[in-house]
Write an enzyme that holds these catalytic residues in place. Structure first.
Site, mmCIF file in Angstrom:
data_model
loop_
_atom_site.group_PDB
_atom_site.id
_atom_site.type_symbol
_atom_site.label_atom_id
_atom_site.label_comp_id
_atom_site.label_asym_id
_atom_site.label_seq_id
_atom_site.Cartn_x
_atom_site.Cartn_y
_atom_site.Cartn_z
ATOM 1 N N ARG A 65 63.697 18.220 30.138
ATOM 2 C CA ARG A 65 63.532 18.953 31.404
ATOM 3 C C ARG A 65 62.518 18.274 32.329
ATOM 4 O O ARG A 65 62.635 18.353 33.533
ATOM 5 C CB ARG A 65 63.115 20.409 31.127
ATOM 6 C CG ARG A 65 64.225 21.183 30.437
ATOM 7 C CD ARG A 65 63.748 22.502 29.903
ATOM 8 N NE ARG A 65 63.771 23.544 30.909
ATOM 9 C CZ ARG A 65 63.355 24.798 30.668
ATOM 10 N NH1 ARG A 65 62.867 25.127 29.487
ATOM 11 N NH2 ARG A 65 63.413 25.698 31.612
ATOM 12 N N GLN A 66 61.537 17.589 31.741
ATOM 13 C CA GLN A 66 60.544 16.874 32.573
ATOM 14 C C GLN A 66 61.132 15.497 32.893
ATOM 15 O O GLN A 66 60.758 14.484 32.305
ATOM 16 C CB GLN A 66 59.216 16.770 31.801
ATOM 17 C CG GLN A 66 58.097 16.055 32.554
ATOM 18 C CD GLN A 66 57.427 16.913 33.625
ATOM 19 O OE1 GLN A 66 57.696 18.101 33.728
ATOM 20 N NE2 GLN A 66 56.569 16.308 34.419
ATOM 21 N N LYS A 70 69.427 29.833 42.444
ATOM 22 C CA LYS A 70 68.190 30.140 41.696
ATOM 23 C C LYS A 70 66.982 29.494 42.365
ATOM 24 O O LYS A 70 67.041 28.342 42.777
ATOM 25 C CB LYS A 70 68.310 29.632 40.250
ATOM 26 C CG LYS A 70 67.037 29.802 39.426
ATOM 27 C CD LYS A 70 67.266 29.551 37.944
ATOM 28 C CE LYS A 70 67.148 28.106 37.580
ATOM 29 N NZ LYS A 70 67.280 27.869 36.127
HETATM 30 O O1 PRP Z 1 65.053 30.701 30.035
HETATM 31 P P1 PRP Z 1 64.331 30.022 31.154
HETATM 32 O O2 PRP Z 1 62.867 29.856 30.870
HETATM 33 O O3 PRP Z 1 64.592 30.690 32.473
HETATM 34 O O4 PRP Z 1 64.872 28.540 31.251
HETATM 35 C C1 PRP Z 1 66.230 28.237 31.280
HETATM 36 C C2 PRP Z 1 66.629 27.478 32.512
HETATM 37 O O5 PRP Z 1 65.871 26.268 32.597
HETATM 38 C C3 PRP Z 1 66.712 25.147 32.652
HETATM 39 O O6 PRP Z 1 66.767 24.699 33.937
HETATM 40 P P2 PRP Z 1 65.715 23.646 34.527
HETATM 41 O O7 PRP Z 1 64.440 23.681 33.796
HETATM 42 O O8 PRP Z 1 66.331 22.300 34.659
HETATM 43 O O9 PRP Z 1 65.629 24.100 35.977
HETATM 44 P P3 PRP Z 1 64.758 25.191 36.604
HETATM 45 O O10 PRP Z 1 63.345 24.808 36.316
HETATM 46 O O11 PRP Z 1 65.147 25.121 38.021
HETATM 47 O O12 PRP Z 1 65.157 26.489 35.936
HETATM 48 C C4 PRP Z 1 68.052 25.640 32.136
HETATM 49 O O13 PRP Z 1 69.140 24.921 32.693
HETATM 50 C C5 PRP Z 1 68.083 27.106 32.440
HETATM 51 O O14 PRP Z 1 68.725 27.377 33.658
#
Ligand code: PRP
Length: 299
Positions: free
Chosen positions: A94-95, A191
């Site tokens: 993610r990072q 989002k």
């Molecule tokens: O359960 P949560 O803590 O809500 O995390 C889940 C979300 O995070 C990730 O997205 P990503 O980190 O790429 O993007 P974001 O930071 O815009 O959610 C992933 O694709 C989910 O949409």
């Protein structure tokens, strides 16, 4: 010769199914934690000249990665011909850029670390957002299992008149693939993330889909804020309570209970991270991917 499969503690169920699908040889890996917090790894099999597969779901990666690297190094040191990693969930993707000045780009650092220890890697649906493929950061051969066909099959057999919903624009391509395979329509939400546990989602016009059963699909469920907000938005516009499907059940403490409390129709995940919600198995395609990878590395 058959590969030897070791697993880290916690990955017994997945490793057992992998062993029987691959018809491989299971072997024990002992992990001892010393009082000072250091760890000792012991491989309980003769690995000389063999292909070794280490199985480890890399949720909570900080506590698992060092023992994993020690095990890979021990296998090599003890004469293994090849050392492969089967990580149904691959961490630290993610990072994928420096969001703030001075931050480490951990996706790259972590890939560099694993690339020095293993000859190859198989995983399921890695979180590729700004990267297009793992080989942009991994310097070893990799194989990726896509869960979309498995999720589509589950939806097609369990949900009548589904409407697939992705929680953010990033999920569009993936949700579209599940929807196409399940023969269902799809939409994505907008989002905005303001913090680790502060997420807002908004719905497009859903008036055309009032007779459909919403099915939310996302790759990672961690704090579950994304899923919880998506459930709330779907309910707010008067659609039925959605089915929530996550690929990787990371679930931070209390997140699963909080998601259930948001009253979805049900919550289920793939078995890439061991969890009570696991219902869709990636073992078979992951075993096939591993066989392909072993063939590539041997040739
Ligand atoms: O359960 P949560 O803590 O809500 O995390 C889940 C979300 O995070 C990730 O997205 P990503 O980190 O790429 O993007 P974001 O930071 O815009 O959610 C992933 O694709 C989910 O949409």
């Amino acid at each position: 010769m058959k590969p030897i499969v070791f697993h880290l503690p916690g990955d017994e169920a997945f490793a057992n199914r992998l062993v029987s699908t691959l018809q491989a040889e299971p072997a024990g890996l002992e992990l001892h934690r010393f009082p000072d917090g250091e760890s000792l790894v012991r491989l309980d099999a003769d690995v000389t000249g063999r292909t070794v597969v280490l199985t480890c779901s890399l949720a909570r990666p900080d506590e698992k990665t060092l023992p994993l690297l020690f095990a890979a190094d021990a296998a090599r040191d003890l004469g293994a011909a090849k050392v492969l990693l089967a990580a149904p969930y691959l961490a630290y993707l993610r990072q994928d850029r420096r969001f703030h000045a001075g931050e480490a780009v951990t996706s790259r650092s972590y890939a560099a670390l694993l690339s020095t220890a293993f000859d190859g890697l198989v995983t399921a649906d890695p979180h590729l957002h700004r990267y297009h493929a793992l080989d942009e950061i991994y310097r070893i051969p990799t194989r990726v299992v896509h869960t979309a066909p498995l999720i589509a099959r589950w939806v097609a057999t369990h949900v009548e008149r589904p409407l697939l919903i992705g929680p953010d624009s990033e999920s569009e391509q993936w949700v579209a693939e599940v929807a196409a395979a399940a023969g269902a329509p799809w939409i994505v939400l907008q989002k905005i993330r303001r913090g680790d546990r502060d997420v807002e989602v908004s719905l497009p016009d859903v008036s055309a889909w009032r007779d459909r059963q919403p099915v939310l699909v996302d790759d990672i469920v961690s704090s579950a804020r994304t899923m919880i907000q998506a459930v709330a938005s779907v309910r707010r516009v008067g659609l039925p309570a959605p089915v929530c499907i996550g690929v990787h059940a990371l679930f931070a403490p209390a997140a699963y209970e909080e998601l259930l409390a948001s009253r979805p129709a049900r919550v289920l995940t793939c078995d890439t991270v061991p969890h009570a919600s696991n219902e869709i198995s990636v073992v078979e395609p992951l075993a096939h991917a591993l066989e392909e990878l072993m063939g590539e590395i041997a040739s």
